[in-house]
Design a protein around this motif. Structure first.
Motif, PDB file in Angstrom:
ATOM      1  N   LEU A  71     -18.154  89.988 -27.248  1.00 34.08           N
ATOM      2  CA  LEU A  71     -16.961  89.547 -27.979  1.00 34.08           C
ATOM      3  C   LEU A  71     -15.706  90.217 -27.437  1.00 34.08           C
ATOM      4  CD1 LEU A  71     -15.915  87.945 -30.484  1.00 34.08           C
ATOM      5  CD2 LEU A  71     -16.277  90.037 -31.806  1.00 34.08           C
ATOM      6  N   PHE A  72     -15.780  91.531 -27.212  1.00 36.89           N
ATOM      7  CA  PHE A  72     -14.625  92.263 -26.696  1.00 36.89           C
ATOM      8  C   PHE A  72     -14.259  91.791 -25.291  1.00 36.89           C
ATOM      9  CE2 PHE A  72     -14.835  96.407 -29.391  1.00 36.89           C
ATOM     10  CZ  PHE A  72     -14.532  95.652 -30.520  1.00 36.89           C
ATOM     11  N   PHE A  73     -15.260  91.486 -24.480  1.00 37.20           N
ATOM     12  CA  PHE A  73     -14.970  90.998 -23.128  1.00 37.20           C
ATOM     13  C   PHE A  73     -14.170  89.704 -23.182  1.00 37.20           C
ATOM     14  CE2 PHE A  73     -15.986  88.253 -19.543  1.00 37.20           C
ATOM     15  CZ  PHE A  73     -15.604  89.054 -18.477  1.00 37.20           C
ATOM     16  N   LEU A  74     -14.594  88.788 -24.066  1.00 37.06           N
ATOM     17  CA  LEU A  74     -13.893  87.509 -24.171  1.00 37.06           C
ATOM     18  C   LEU A  74     -12.475  87.680 -24.699  1.00 37.06           C
ATOM     19  CD1 LEU A  74     -16.756  85.279 -25.635  1.00 37.06           C
ATOM     20  CD2 LEU A  74     -15.772  85.107 -23.351  1.00 37.06           C
ATOM     21  N   PHE A  75     -12.318  88.536 -25.711  1.00 38.34           N
ATOM     22  CA  PHE A  75     -11.008  88.637 -26.378  1.00 38.34           C
ATOM     23  C   PHE A  75     -10.068  89.612 -25.677  1.00 38.34           C
ATOM     24  CE2 PHE A  75      -8.104  90.074 -29.781  1.00 38.34           C
ATOM     25  CZ  PHE A  75      -7.579  88.846 -30.140  1.00 38.34           C
ATOM     26  N   LEU A  78     -10.691  88.955 -20.914  1.00 40.59           N
ATOM     27  CA  LEU A  78     -10.211  87.745 -20.237  1.00 40.59           C
ATOM     28  C   LEU A  78      -8.695  87.678 -20.084  1.00 40.59           C
ATOM     29  CD1 LEU A  78     -12.577  84.891 -21.490  1.00 40.59           C
ATOM     30  CD2 LEU A  78     -12.646  86.164 -19.351  1.00 40.59           C
ATOM     31  N   PRO A  79      -7.892  88.226 -21.025  1.00 41.81           N
ATOM     32  CA  PRO A  79      -6.434  88.175 -20.810  1.00 41.81           C
ATOM     33  C   PRO A  79      -5.986  88.801 -19.495  1.00 41.81           C
ATOM     34  CG  PRO A  79      -6.877  88.699 -23.087  1.00 41.81           C
ATOM     35  CD  PRO A  79      -8.207  88.705 -22.384  1.00 41.81           C
ATOM     36  N   SER A  80      -6.754  89.759 -18.968  1.00 39.59           N
ATOM     37  CA  SER A  80      -6.388  90.349 -17.674  1.00 39.59           C
ATOM     38  C   SER A  80      -6.540  89.339 -16.545  1.00 39.59           C
ATOM     39  CB  SER A  80      -7.250  91.579 -17.387  1.00 39.59           C
ATOM     40  OG  SER A  80      -8.617  91.215 -17.259  1.00 39.59           O
ATOM     41  N   LEU A  81      -7.315  88.265 -16.801  1.00 39.77           N
ATOM     42  CA  LEU A  81      -7.471  87.183 -15.830  1.00 39.77           C
ATOM     43  C   LEU A  81      -6.571  86.001 -16.169  1.00 39.77           C
ATOM     44  CD1 LEU A  81     -11.383  87.171 -15.506  1.00 39.77           C
ATOM     45  CD2 LEU A  81      -9.715  88.328 -14.040  1.00 39.77           C
ATOM     46  N   GLY A  82      -5.721  86.190 -17.173  1.00 35.56           N
ATOM     47  CA  GLY A  82      -4.790  85.136 -17.573  1.00 35.56           C
ATOM     48  C   GLY A  82      -5.332  84.167 -18.586  1.00 35.56           C
ATOM     49  N   VAL A  83      -6.497  84.484 -19.186  1.00 34.18           N
ATOM     50  CA  VAL A  83      -7.106  83.599 -20.185  1.00 34.18           C
ATOM     51  C   VAL A  83      -7.002  84.274 -21.541  1.00 34.18           C
ATOM     52  CG1 VAL A  83      -9.189  82.404 -20.932  1.00 34.18           C
ATOM     53  CG2 VAL A  83      -8.710  82.673 -18.486  1.00 34.18           C
ATOM     54  N   ARG A  84      -6.222  83.696 -22.430  1.00 34.85           N
ATOM     55  CA  ARG A  84      -6.037  84.266 -23.767  1.00 34.85           C
ATOM     56  C   ARG A  84      -6.659  83.339 -24.812  1.00 34.85           C
ATOM     57  NH1 ARG A  84      -2.655  88.535 -23.659  1.00 34.85           N
ATOM     58  NH2 ARG A  84      -1.399  88.804 -21.752  1.00 34.85           N
ATOM     59  N   LEU A  85      -7.512  83.910 -25.644  1.00 39.11           N
ATOM     60  CA  LEU A  85      -8.201  83.151 -26.679  1.00 39.11           C
ATOM     61  C   LEU A  85      -7.769  83.652 -28.047  1.00 39.11           C
ATOM     62  CD1 LEU A  85     -11.817  83.262 -25.175  1.00 39.11           C
ATOM     63  CD2 LEU A  85     -10.134  81.438 -24.900  1.00 39.11           C
ATOM     64  N   SER A  86      -7.708  82.738 -29.004  1.00 40.22           N
ATOM     65  CA  SER A  86      -7.454  83.144 -30.377  1.00 40.22           C
ATOM     66  C   SER A  86      -8.685  83.877 -30.900  1.00 40.22           C
ATOM     67  CB  SER A  86      -7.161  81.928 -31.245  1.00 40.22           C
ATOM     68  OG  SER A  86      -8.328  81.125 -31.369  1.00 40.22           O
ATOM     69  N   PRO A  87      -8.525  84.709 -31.938  1.00 42.65           N
ATOM     70  CA  PRO A  87      -9.702  85.411 -32.489  1.00 42.65           C
ATOM     71  C   PRO A  87     -10.831  84.460 -32.893  1.00 42.65           C
ATOM     72  CG  PRO A  87      -7.695  86.391 -33.348  1.00 42.65           C
ATOM     73  CD  PRO A  87      -7.285  85.163 -32.585  1.00 42.65           C
TER      74      PRO A  87
END
Length: 218
Positions: A71-75, A78-87
């Motif tokens: 879960l932490f990896f996704l949230f 991923l933003p460090s790769l430019g992918v931002r997800l909502s909770p």
């Protein structure tokens, strides 16, 4: 110890909101996770060797790492790769991927138990590989492993409690918030424990009712 459940239950709209979000997360993630598991089983059995290796790596990765790390990896990762997800979206994706890995191995075990003669009979009727898998092999395989799948789906639903760590406003998030506002931690977690217990019991009954009717055709 003086227990004051009124202070906790007085904030029932927060608990209700958390309950509804937990149910919504499960309602979306569990069917998708089951489909992902079936797809993973199909690839492990019939896919191209390179694709089988990829799916095998996915299964081993998600079965051998904690759900909260996934879960932490996704949230957070991923933003460090430019992918931002909502909770909520990160929670659903994590639940789907986690369930898919476990369900894939369960379904594969059920498929491996299919008698060879049953498959040969289907081949003699000129059914292609996909038809044999979906019409002949998969239904009895799911029937064999359905109790284990139900148990795993319940575990994933209960595991959604950690989604509050990324500000997904599910039941445990509501309990933490109520505890901080009322200073009634003991009562808050008794209430949320009963909520999860009720959800698990109802979900088991629902899945055991749905399985024979929608999946097994009886």
């Amino acid at each position: 110890m003086d227990l004051d459940f009124a202070a906790v239950l007085g904030l029932w709209p927060m608990l209700l909101k958390g309950l509804l979000l937990t149910v919504a997360l499960s309602a979306v993630a569990l069917p998708l996770g089951l489909v992902a598991g079936i797809a993973a089983a199909w690839v492990r059995l019939h896919g191209h060797p390179a694709l089988r290796a990829v799916v095998a790596a996915y299964v081993e990765l998600f079965r051998n790492t904690p759900f909260i790390i996934q879960l932490f990896f996704l949230f957070f990762g991923l933003p460090s790769l430019g992918v931002r997800l909502s909770p909520a979206l990160a929670s659903v994706i994590a639940m789907v991927l986690n369930l898919g890995a476990y369900a894939g191995e369960m379904v594969r075990a059920g498929v491996d138990a299919t008698p060879r003669g049953q498959i040969e009979a289907a081949q003699s009727l000129a059914l292609n590989r996909w038809q044999i898998f979906t019409r002949v092999v998969l239904p009895p395989a799911l029937r064999r492993v359905w109790p284990a799948l139900v148990g795993q789906m319940i575990l994933v639903m209960l595991g959604s409690a950690v989604c509050g760590q990324i500000s997904t406003e599910e039941v445990s998030y509501a309990a933490n918030l109520i505890s901080s506002r009322t200073f009634r931690s003991f009562e808050s977690y008794i209430v949320v424990t009963l909520i999860y217990l009720g959800l698990a019991v109802l979900m088991r009954q629902l899945l055991n009712w749905i399985g024979p009717r929608l999946i097994f055709g009886r």
